[in-house]
Design an enzyme around this catalytic site. Structure first.
Site, mmCIF file in Angstrom:
data_model
loop_
_atom_site.group_PDB
_atom_site.id
_atom_site.type_symbol
_atom_site.label_atom_id
_atom_site.label_comp_id
_atom_site.label_asym_id
_atom_site.label_seq_id
_atom_site.Cartn_x
_atom_site.Cartn_y
_atom_site.Cartn_z
ATOM 1 N N PRO A 275 0.811 -1.047 0.113
ATOM 2 C CA PRO A 275 0.039 -0.098 -0.043
ATOM 3 C C PRO A 275 0.907 1.153 -0.047
ATOM 4 O O PRO A 275 1.648 1.356 0.632
ATOM 5 C CB PRO A 275 -0.598 0.053 1.360
ATOM 6 C CG PRO A 275 0.248 -0.974 2.037
ATOM 7 C CD PRO A 275 0.900 -1.798 1.313
ATOM 8 N N TYR A 317 -2.365 14.119 -13.783
ATOM 9 C CA TYR A 317 -3.325 13.018 -13.764
ATOM 10 C C TYR A 317 -4.743 13.748 -13.632
ATOM 11 O O TYR A 317 -5.556 13.071 -13.579
ATOM 12 C CB TYR A 317 -3.411 12.309 -12.334
ATOM 13 C CG TYR A 317 -1.888 11.845 -11.938
ATOM 14 C CD1 TYR A 317 -1.110 10.779 -13.195
ATOM 15 C CD2 TYR A 317 -1.327 11.984 -10.908
ATOM 16 C CE1 TYR A 317 -0.151 10.360 -12.738
ATOM 17 C CE2 TYR A 317 -0.167 11.195 -10.523
ATOM 18 C CZ TYR A 317 0.430 10.575 -11.458
ATOM 19 O OH TYR A 317 1.554 9.730 -11.016
ATOM 20 N N CYS A 356 5.477 29.466 -14.559
ATOM 21 C CA CYS A 356 5.481 29.857 -15.799
ATOM 22 C C CYS A 356 4.901 28.794 -16.814
ATOM 23 O O CYS A 356 5.656 28.392 -17.806
ATOM 24 C CB CYS A 356 6.366 30.718 -16.535
ATOM 25 S SG CYS A 356 6.758 32.015 -15.347
ATOM 26 N N GLU A 357 3.751 28.231 -16.653
ATOM 27 C CA GLU A 357 3.093 27.007 -17.524
ATOM 28 C C GLU A 357 1.729 27.199 -17.327
ATOM 29 O O GLU A 357 1.104 27.409 -16.094
ATOM 30 C CB GLU A 357 3.397 25.755 -16.840
ATOM 31 C CG GLU A 357 4.723 25.291 -16.706
ATOM 32 C CD GLU A 357 5.407 24.777 -18.014
ATOM 33 O OE1 GLU A 357 4.711 24.539 -19.077
ATOM 34 O OE2 GLU A 357 6.471 24.700 -18.229
HETATM 35 C C1 LIG Z 1 3.274 2.641 -6.855
HETATM 36 C C2 LIG Z 1 3.094 1.215 -6.348
HETATM 37 C C3 LIG Z 1 2.532 0.915 -5.386
HETATM 38 C C4 LIG Z 1 1.758 1.828 -4.454
HETATM 39 O O1 LIG Z 1 0.733 2.231 -5.025
HETATM 40 P P1 LIG Z 1 -0.374 3.140 -4.436
HETATM 41 O O2 LIG Z 1 -1.405 3.529 -5.309
HETATM 42 O O3 LIG Z 1 0.322 4.278 -3.796
HETATM 43 O O4 LIG Z 1 -0.890 2.163 -3.141
HETATM 44 C C5 LIG Z 1 2.773 -0.544 -4.877
HETATM 45 N N1 LIG Z 1 3.420 -1.485 -5.664
HETATM 46 C C6 LIG Z 1 3.978 -1.029 -6.870
HETATM 47 C C7 LIG Z 1 4.912 -2.015 -7.407
HETATM 48 C C8 LIG Z 1 4.155 0.572 -7.328
HETATM 49 O O5 LIG Z 1 4.711 0.843 -8.351
#
Ligand SMILES: *Cc1c(COP(=O)(O)O)cnc(C)c1O
Length: 426
Positions: A275, A317, A356-357
């Site tokens: 996580p 995003y 500046c974007e």
């Molecule tokens: C970024 C990533 C995570 C964590 O993703 P979250 O959306 O922040 O929970 C876990 N495992 C891998 C391999 C990642 O690249």
């Protein structure tokens, strides 16, 4: 959800008035709540306890050493994606036996660093990488363990293109149709044992179904391999558990566990979770001060002193972050953090930064109480991929970071200075 609450018209981080911290530290500043970090970690750990998993917090979401130390003390391991993140994990007291290393382009130097540390697991993303690590292990006369990152080819509805990783065509891992052949080949390796399967289908995943579909596919593969005598003893189900951005849209840790635990309970598999945002996102806010307000055509602009270099998620995003004044007064406290929130006298504004974007914004077409020069704004749900993705673009020193714990707070990263901007230049 978190420990940032309004009371008597002002915002508190746990028991400390946010404005009070800012009067000492200035803006822009990230403020983290230790209580929120801890609660989120513990809720996840409790929900998944029946599987006795190793929880490897994803450092890339928010990697300040003070934050890693809090999580390490709670028993968390770490998911790293670079030698630098491995360095951070070890600096924070992370145990190598709880560190997993992912990423499509691990260099020989990084592989050696991980072997020096004797980490738990390499998450393998290609055949070339697997055999390279096996070769390096051979040179070092050392053995190591690996899991293959498999793309289950499931749809993960609602996830932005730039954070989708579970499809066959992603750069990550290998597609599930090729996985069995990969395991058969890898069984011939002499130093690197491919005994794990790694999944990470993107983030945030706002429903439980993609996890269920993915894990079921992985278990089918694991059972097929077992019939051939290839034993998979570790299943890393990755991260991507959602956080609260626009109100209460995300499943809770208990919801994810209710869907996932029954699939894995009773299986002889070591389970790993990775996580990131579900722990760090709501544990942090970004506080900024209004520099100017102005009108352009029919549009109202609020120009803040935080910018895309501090928080790039809206630009990168198109993500939503709830924004509200730090001291709105008692009659303008936000009743919740939904996107349709309205109060009498509010105004539709774009909150923009000074970079500046034209892509430099924190919020677009958002109803806010009328704010004026000098007012403080809090950008919520900014703990994950906030400071971690910040840069010095436009020669802007990076923000300070503060951690609150009950009535106490400490600066966990000082504000960068102009000298910091040029410190590495020769
Ligand atoms: C970024 C990533 C995570 C964590 O993703 P979250 O959306 O922040 O929970 C876990 N495992 C891998 C391999 C990642 O690249």
């Amino acid at each position: 959800m978190d420990h940032f609450k309004y009371s008597n018209g002002q915002l508190f981080a746990e028991d400390v008035a946010v404005a009070d911290i800012i009067s000492h530290v200035g803006t822009p500043t990230y403020i983290y709540s230790r209580g929120t970090l801890t609660t989120h970690y513990q809720k996840l750990a409790q929900a998944f306890a029946p599987l006795n998993p190793t929880i490897c917090y994803s450092i890339k979401s928010c990697g300040n050493l003070a934050i890693l130390r809090v999580l390490s003390e709670l028993g968390s391991g770490f998911d790293v994606v670079s030698g630098g993140e491995l360095f951070r994990a070890l600096q924070a007291g992370g145990k190598p036996s709880g560190i997993v290393f992912a990423g499509v382009g691990k260099t020989d130097a990084e592989i050696n660093e991980a072997l020096d540390a004797k980490i738990l697991l390499f998450n393998i993303e290609s055949e070339a990488e697997f055999w390279n690590i096996d070769r390096i292990c051979g040179d070092r006369k050392q053995s190591a363990r690996a899991a293959l990152r498999v793309n289950p080819d499931v749809a993960s509805a609602g996830t932005h293109q730039k954070t989708l990783t579970g499809k066959k065509e992603t750069k990550f891992g290998v597609d599930i149709d090729r996985a069995a052949a990969f395991y058969r080949q890898a069984a011939k390796a002499r130093h690197l044992a491919l005994s794990g399967l790694h999944l990470h289908i993107g983030s945030p995943i706002k429903t439980t179904q993609p996890y269920v579909d993915t894990i079921n596919k992985a278990l089918t593969l694991i059972d097929e391999l077992a019939r051939e005598g290839i034993v998979i003893d570790t299943l890393d189900i990755g991260g991507g558990y959602a956080a609260f951005y626009e109100g209460n849209e995300a499943p809770s840790a208990a919801d994810y566990a209710a869907a996932i635990v029954p699939l894995l309970r009773g299986r002889k598999l070591k389970i790993i979770l990775e996580p990131g945002r579900s722990i760090s996102c709501n544990a942090g806010i970004l506080v900024s001060r209004v520099t100017y307000t102005k009108q352009g055509g029919s549009k109202h602009f609020v120009i803040a002193d935080a910018a895309m270099n501090d928080l790039i998620r809206p630009t990168l995003y198109e993500s939503y972050h709830f924004i509200w004044p730090v001291n709105p007064g008692a009659d303008a406290e936000p009743p919740n953090r939904g996107s349709e929130l309205r109060i009498p006298g509010d105004q539709k504004v774009d909150v923009v930064g000074p970079v500046c974007e034209s892509g430099d914004y924190l919020a677009k077409d958002r109803y806010l109480p009328v704010v004026k020069r000098g007012d403080l704004l809090a950008v919520f749900s900014a703990g994950a991929y906030g400071f971690a993705m910040s840069s010095q673009y436009n020669a802007r020193p990076r923000a300070a970071e503060v951690m609150v714990n009950g009535k106490n707070w400490t600066v966990i990263r000082r504000r960068e200075t102009y000298q910091d901007l040029v410190a590495a230049e020769l």
